[in-house]
Motif scaffolding. Structure first.
Motif, mmCIF file in Angstrom:
data_model
loop_
_atom_site.group_PDB
_atom_site.id
_atom_site.type_symbol
_atom_site.label_atom_id
_atom_site.label_comp_id
_atom_site.label_asym_id
_atom_site.label_seq_id
_atom_site.Cartn_x
_atom_site.Cartn_y
_atom_site.Cartn_z
ATOM 1 N N GLU A 1 0.814 -1.217 0.000
ATOM 2 C CA GLU A 1 0.000 0.000 0.000
ATOM 3 C C GLU A 1 0.854 1.277 0.000
ATOM 4 O OE1 GLU A 1 -3.549 0.559 0.267
ATOM 5 O OE2 GLU A 1 -3.648 -1.504 -0.463
ATOM 6 N N GLU B 1 0.194 4.216 9.092
ATOM 7 C CA GLU B 1 -1.087 4.869 9.355
ATOM 8 C C GLU B 1 -1.866 4.035 10.365
ATOM 9 O OE1 GLU B 1 -3.871 4.715 5.998
ATOM 10 O OE2 GLU B 1 -2.541 3.263 5.078
ATOM 11 N N MET B 2 -2.813 4.682 11.003
ATOM 12 C CA MET B 2 -3.668 3.983 11.965
ATOM 13 C C MET B 2 -4.919 3.488 11.234
ATOM 14 S SD MET B 2 -1.851 4.243 14.590
ATOM 15 C CE MET B 2 -2.900 3.734 15.948
ATOM 16 N N LEU C 1 0.426 10.386 13.970
ATOM 17 C CA LEU C 1 -0.365 11.075 14.986
ATOM 18 C C LEU C 1 0.406 12.292 15.498
ATOM 19 C CD1 LEU C 1 -1.618 7.839 16.744
ATOM 20 C CD2 LEU C 1 -2.941 9.338 15.259
ATOM 21 N N ASP C 2 -0.174 12.985 16.508
ATOM 22 C CA ASP C 2 0.469 14.227 16.922
ATOM 23 C C ASP C 2 1.452 14.050 18.078
ATOM 24 O OD1 ASP C 2 -1.366 13.768 18.892
ATOM 25 O OD2 ASP C 2 -2.000 15.859 19.067
ATOM 26 N N ALA D 1 4.027 10.681 20.355
ATOM 27 C CA ALA D 1 4.212 9.267 20.673
ATOM 28 C C ALA D 1 3.096 8.857 21.621
ATOM 29 C CB ALA D 1 5.563 9.054 21.334
ATOM 30 N N THR E 1 -0.721 9.995 22.746
ATOM 31 C CA THR E 1 -1.768 10.805 22.133
ATOM 32 C C THR E 1 -2.911 11.103 23.092
ATOM 33 O OG1 THR E 1 -2.826 8.809 21.328
ATOM 34 C CG2 THR E 1 -1.291 9.901 19.838
ATOM 35 N N ASP F 1 2.999 13.848 13.067
ATOM 36 C CA ASP F 1 2.145 14.276 11.950
ATOM 37 C C ASP F 1 2.774 13.931 10.606
ATOM 38 O OD1 ASP F 1 0.066 15.702 13.526
ATOM 39 O OD2 ASP F 1 1.795 16.920 14.114
ATOM 40 N N PHE F 2 3.412 12.780 10.547
ATOM 41 C CA PHE F 2 4.112 12.387 9.319
ATOM 42 C C PHE F 2 3.260 11.362 8.555
ATOM 43 C CE2 PHE F 2 7.085 10.060 6.686
ATOM 44 C CZ PHE F 2 7.979 11.026 6.248
ATOM 45 N N ALA F 3 2.663 11.815 7.471
ATOM 46 C CA ALA F 3 1.872 10.905 6.626
ATOM 47 C C ALA F 3 2.732 10.503 5.441
ATOM 48 C CB ALA F 3 0.613 11.601 6.152
ATOM 49 N N MET G 1 4.289 9.372 2.066
ATOM 50 C CA MET G 1 3.864 9.317 0.671
ATOM 51 C C MET G 1 4.608 8.178 -0.018
ATOM 52 S SD MET G 1 3.879 12.373 -2.129
ATOM 53 C CE MET G 1 5.662 12.433 -2.314
ATOM 54 N N ASP H 1 7.154 12.482 3.126
ATOM 55 C CA ASP H 1 5.724 12.672 3.353
ATOM 56 C C ASP H 1 5.128 13.598 2.291
ATOM 57 O OD1 ASP H 1 6.090 15.319 4.109
ATOM 58 O OD2 ASP H 1 5.185 15.084 6.094
ATOM 59 N N TYR H 2 3.851 13.947 2.471
ATOM 60 C CA TYR H 2 3.131 14.685 1.431
ATOM 61 C C TYR H 2 3.522 16.154 1.349
ATOM 62 C CZ TYR H 2 0.261 10.645 0.525
ATOM 63 O OH TYR H 2 -0.177 9.394 0.154
ATOM 64 N N VAL H 3 4.255 16.658 2.332
ATOM 65 C CA VAL H 3 4.751 18.027 2.189
ATOM 66 C C VAL H 3 6.269 17.993 2.000
ATOM 67 C CG1 VAL H 3 2.922 19.396 3.217
ATOM 68 C CG2 VAL H 3 4.509 18.215 4.708
ATOM 69 N N ASP H 4 6.735 16.893 1.400
ATOM 70 C CA ASP H 4 8.146 16.725 1.032
ATOM 71 C C ASP H 4 9.107 16.763 2.211
ATOM 72 O OD1 ASP H 4 7.435 16.460 -1.649
ATOM 73 O OD2 ASP H 4 7.378 18.631 -1.902
ATOM 74 N N TYR I 1 -2.986 19.148 3.472
ATOM 75 C CA TYR I 1 -1.888 19.791 4.199
ATOM 76 C C TYR I 1 -1.875 21.298 3.975
ATOM 77 C CZ TYR I 1 0.668 15.779 6.079
ATOM 78 O OH TYR I 1 1.047 14.695 6.823
ATOM 79 N N ILE J 1 -2.312 4.970 23.864
ATOM 80 C CA ILE J 1 -1.744 5.684 25.018
ATOM 81 C C ILE J 1 -1.413 7.115 24.608
ATOM 82 C CG2 ILE J 1 -0.823 3.693 26.231
ATOM 83 C CD1 ILE J 1 1.942 4.451 25.161
#
Lengths: 415, 102
Positions: A112, A155-156, A192-193, A195, A197, A219-221, A223, A234-237, B78, B102
């Motif tokens: 994926e 991803e979650m 996520l924001d 370690a 949350t 906040d690292f998605a 790509m 990620d999506y903002v390079d 973004y 957590i």
């Protein structure tokens, strides 16, 4: 004679077979369980394989051993569920059911993410969510000379959401013990924001990252994986370079769910969160990682679900209303390295808190605090898993719903 | 705890996320957006409505979900909510942020 069919003989399916065999009248019900694989893995052990803490033999056994007498076990591939006909098509036969329990779990889907299965896969990029992946990583770590270790969640939701963080903590200890911690730079990367949350956990546990000198990127998605640059992008390079990437790829439900048209876009089945009945079909029930519930995908959750689901199956066979009982209860040990661990207890609504477990004031286990005793608990759990949990033997003093006794609600906001 | 947003007392958690969605409306939304330095446009509203719809159906929010939403692609997401798009957009939408255990 009526038919109850369980799909999947992992943690959830095996527990359901053991619960139901003694509860459903034998003269009325035939119970069948289907799984294509011969081996049952103790998946929490995959966390310890890479660090040479567990051996191969400690995390796998023959699945059939745990299926009780009186339950028909079929080791075949499941082709498709046909909910409108109340049938399941296997590779070379078709089963009819009156009640179906889907326990097909979740697994990693590295394809994926672009570039993840590129030239560096299993050379410098590893997963530890599969037996093969954890072993390959063990072999790599044995000879790795250091550099940038990136521990990454794609991803979650993922199975055992806290495992990647435990991996980072254990890696810190592992390299310290090998006398090479100064040669390793550990970075934890999460979509996520943080370690942690949940506010209670952030307050109680943030010190761990500092203490272990683990850097964090939030906040690292992702790509793609750039195999040439050896970096995740990620999506903002934003680029994070690695020498060794330990990633938790996207987790998805089994393909059979997709083939049967029963899942969401991650192949998880929409399920009623308090009863475990599927939303689309009243005679299909779902348990464990296969559901889309906002609970953790973890063995302890499946264990608590199994108790509620057993009651609900019996109620359903008698035509009674189902219990709205399952509360999202999870109870998990979290390894923090140096032979210590945390224990957390929470549900859909209540965040982890301080206190003692399972007995108020006595413990002996401490919630949300590091202790050696919790670490022993985690190690002892392997025995409990093989000898009690799978067999549906109740774990003493641990209830299916979260208890508020012995819990301290002392973690307050600063402002 | 309470926080005054759009001249009203609103129940929020430690991180400022709304606790009761019934207290959310466009005015509250625009105020929170302002605090995040986000100026709401048509596209922002579309995304907010999509997220609220997912939340009310008990479906988990993820970047992947956004990719498949048909509402917006991830680069745009973004751009609309710079920094941490999921945590900011959920704050503005009045729904809980995606969490781990957590």
């Amino acid at each position: 004679m009526k038919n109850l069919v369980i799909l999947g003989a992992g943690t959830s399916g095996t527990m359901m077979a053991n619960h139901l065999v003694s509860k459903l009248p034998k003269k009325d019900w035939k119970i069948t369980i289907v799984d294509q694989y011969k081996t049952h893995y103790y998946q929490p052990g995959f966390l310890f394989l890479p660090f040479d803490t567990y051996t191969e033999d400690q995390v796998k056994k023959e699945g059939k051993k745990f299926i009780p007498k009186g339950v028909y076990y079929i080791q075949k591939k499941i082709d498709k569920i046909l909910p409108e006909e109340n049938k399941v098509a296997l590779e070379d036969e078709t089963l009819s059911y009156d009640i179906l329990i889907v326990a097909t779990g979740s697994k990693i889907a590295p394809d994926e993410t672009d570039g993840l299965l590129g030239p560096l896969w299993k050379k410098d990029i590893f997963d530890f969510y599969t037996y093969e992946g954890a072993l390959a990583l063990r072999n790599k770590l044995r000879e790795w000379e250091g550099g940038k270790l990136v521990v990454h969640i794609t991803e979650m939701p993922i199975k055992c959401p806290v495992a990647p963080l435990e991996f980072a903590f254990l890696a810190d200890s592992y390299f310290k013990n090998k006398g090479m911690r100064d040669k390793v730079d550990i970075t934890y990367v999460t979509p996520l924001d943080g370690a942690f949350t949940k506010p209670t956990c952030t307050k109680a546990l943030n010190y761990l990252l500092k203490e272990k000198q683990i850097k964090i990127e939030t906040d690292f998605a992702i790509m793609e994986v750039d195999n040439d640059k050896k970096a995740i992008v990620d999506y903002v390079d934003r680029e994070i370079p690695f020498d060794l990437l330990v990633t938790v790829p996207t987790n998805m439900g089994d393909e059979v769910i997709e083939r049967s048209g029963l899942g969401d876009d991650l192949n998880f089945i929409p399920t009623h969160k308090h009863t475990l009945q599927s939303k689309a079909h009243e005679n299909i029930f779902v348990i464990g990682d296969a559901t889309n519930l906002p609970a953790s995908k973890a063995g302890s959750v499946a264990h608590f679900q199994a108790e509620t689901l057993t009651d609900n199956i019996i109620l359903y066979t008698k035509g009674f209303k189902l219990k709205q009982e399952f509360d999202g209860h999870a109870n998990c040990f979290i390894e923090t390295g140096n032979n210590k661990a945390l224990l957390i207890d929470f549900n859909y609504d209540q965040e982890p808190v301080h206190g003692t477990f399972p007995f108020a004031k006595i413990g002996p286990l401490k919630l949300l605090k590091e202790s050696v005793f919790n670490h022993w608990g985690k190690l002892a759990f392997r025995w409990i898993y093989w000898n009690m949990l799978l067999k549906g033997i109740p774990i003493p003093f641990v209830g299916r719903n979260m208890s508020f006794k012995g819990k301290k609600f002392d973690i307050k906001a600063d402002n | 705890m309470k926080k005054v947003i759009a001249n009203r007392e609103i129940d929020v958690n430690e991180e400022g996320y709304l606790v009761d969605f019934k207290q959310w409306d466009r005015e509250v939304c625009e105020c929170i957006a302002g605090e995040c330095n986000v100026v709401m446009t048509e596209k922002h509203w579309e995304v907010i409505e999509y997220l609220q719809d997912k939340h009310h159906k008990d479906e988990p929010l993820s970047i992947r979900g956004i990719k498949k939403s048909g509402v917006i692609n991830i680069k745009e997401f973004y751009e609309l909510f710079p920094g941490g798009p999921l945590k900011k957009s959920t704050l503005i939408a009045g729904i809980p942020k995606p969490k781990s255990c957590i």
